[in-house]
Design a protein around this motif. Structure first.
Motif, short mmCIF file in Angstrom:
data_model
loop_
_atom_site.label_atom_id
_atom_site.label_comp_id
_atom_site.label_asym_id
_atom_site.label_seq_id
_atom_site.Cartn_x
_atom_site.Cartn_y
_atom_site.Cartn_z
N LEU A 1 43.30 35.60 29.19
CA LEU A 1 43.84 36.89 28.76
C LEU A 1 45.13 36.58 28.02
CD1 LEU A 1 44.13 40.00 28.72
CD2 LEU A 1 45.28 39.81 30.94
N LYS B 1 51.16 41.31 31.33
CA LYS B 1 50.04 40.46 31.79
C LYS B 1 49.80 40.64 33.29
CE LYS B 1 51.82 36.64 30.07
NZ LYS B 1 52.84 37.18 29.15
N THR B 2 50.90 40.66 34.06
CA THR B 2 50.75 40.76 35.51
C THR B 2 50.18 42.11 35.92
OG1 THR B 2 52.64 39.27 35.81
CG2 THR B 2 51.96 40.56 37.73
N THR C 1 46.44 42.42 34.92
CA THR C 1 45.55 41.60 35.75
C THR C 1 45.44 42.15 37.17
OG1 THR C 1 46.20 39.69 34.43
CG2 THR C 1 45.11 39.25 36.52
N TRP D 1 43.22 45.17 37.26
CA TRP D 1 41.81 44.80 37.11
C TRP D 1 41.28 44.15 38.38
CZ3 TRP D 1 38.47 40.72 37.25
CH2 TRP D 1 37.21 40.93 36.65
N TRP E 1 46.34 33.45 43.52
CA TRP E 1 47.20 33.68 42.35
C TRP E 1 48.20 32.53 42.26
CZ3 TRP E 1 47.32 38.61 39.61
CH2 TRP E 1 48.26 38.63 38.56
N VAL F 1 43.63 33.25 39.64
CA VAL F 1 44.45 33.67 38.51
C VAL F 1 45.52 32.60 38.30
CG1 VAL F 1 46.03 35.41 37.59
CG2 VAL F 1 44.09 36.11 39.00
N ASP G 1 48.84 32.00 36.16
CA ASP G 1 49.85 32.50 35.23
C ASP G 1 50.38 31.33 34.40
OD1 ASP G 1 51.52 34.27 33.97
OD2 ASP G 1 52.41 35.06 35.81
N LEU H 1 40.82 33.02 35.77
CA LEU H 1 41.43 33.80 34.70
C LEU H 1 42.81 33.25 34.41
CD1 LEU H 1 41.35 36.26 32.77
CD2 LEU H 1 42.40 37.60 34.62
N LEU I 1 46.39 33.50 32.31
CA LEU I 1 47.26 34.46 31.62
C LEU I 1 48.26 33.69 30.77
CD1 LEU I 1 48.17 36.71 34.71
CD2 LEU I 1 46.07 36.70 33.35
#
Length: 204
Positions: free
Chosen positions: A6, A14-15, A18, A21, A35, A130, A132, A166, A168
């Motif tokens: 993303l 972004k945070t 996400t 979602w 995360w 996730v 970051d 995912l 970011l």
């Protein structure tokens, strides 16, 4: 079992995007969430957003157990991770150190960390990871944490083969030319969505 990116400019949320979602699509299916971020600030930001969004998770879900893990004294330690934790938010270096620990007990047997046990549970529940600042994923430690295939030192996606990833980032490239290929290997689906900064600014 795919990884994607993303891409949103700095300050575009972004945070928040996400977390919203994940709370709408992952948590209601009882899939555990890992995360990862490099700084305490990013961990705290993710924790605040998750705490806010948790109230909107649809029924029948009633609770969300979130564990915040780092070397910061105000956060939990890796040994405090429980199998009942729904979300673990932790620094990438701590995750690297705890997935494949070299520690041994008094009898000389390898010790399985609480984090490793928690990740292993993802085989049953599913695991959504996730990352970051995902442009750092090609760095040696991070890529082995995510995708290491060594039998003795496996990565998360070797342990939980259907784990989704995912990433970011605001900058989906890597400064070191020799490592750029790793970004595509880790995030096979490429860029899932990329927002244009000019359009975002124009829309307020």
């Amino acid at each position: 079992g795919k990884g994607g990116l993303l891409v949103l400019p700095t300050g575009a949320g972004k945070t928040f995007t996400t977390v919203k979602w994940v709370c709408d699509n992952v948590v209601p299916r009882n899939i555990r969430v890992l995360w990862l971020a490099n700084s305490y600030y990013l961990l705290d930001q993710a924790f605040r957003e998750l705490s806010q969004c948790a109230r909107w998770i649809p029924e029948p879900r009633q609770t969300l157990n979130i564990r915040l893990v780092s070397s910061n004294p105000s956060h939990d330690t890796p040994s405090s991770i429980l199998l009942t934790d729904d979300v673990v938010i932790m620094t990438t270096p701590i995750a690297i150190k705890n997935l494949n620990s070299s520690a041994k007990d008094r009898s000389g047997n390898a010790v399985t960390t609480n984090f490793r046990k928690w990740v292993e549970e993802g085989k049953k529940s599913g695991l959504f990871v996730v990352l970051d600042e995902a442009h750092h994923a090609p760095a040696h430690g991070c890529r082995h944490l995510l995708s290491g295939t060594d039998v003795a030192q496996p990565g998360i996606r070797t342990i939980v083969q259907n784990a989704n990833l995912l990433g970011l980032t605001a900058t989906p490239s890597y400064a070191d030319q020799s490592r750029r290929g790793w970004l595509g290997k880790i995030f096979e689906a490429g860029i899932i969505y990329q927002a244009n900064k000019t359009k975002l600014t124009a829309s307020g």
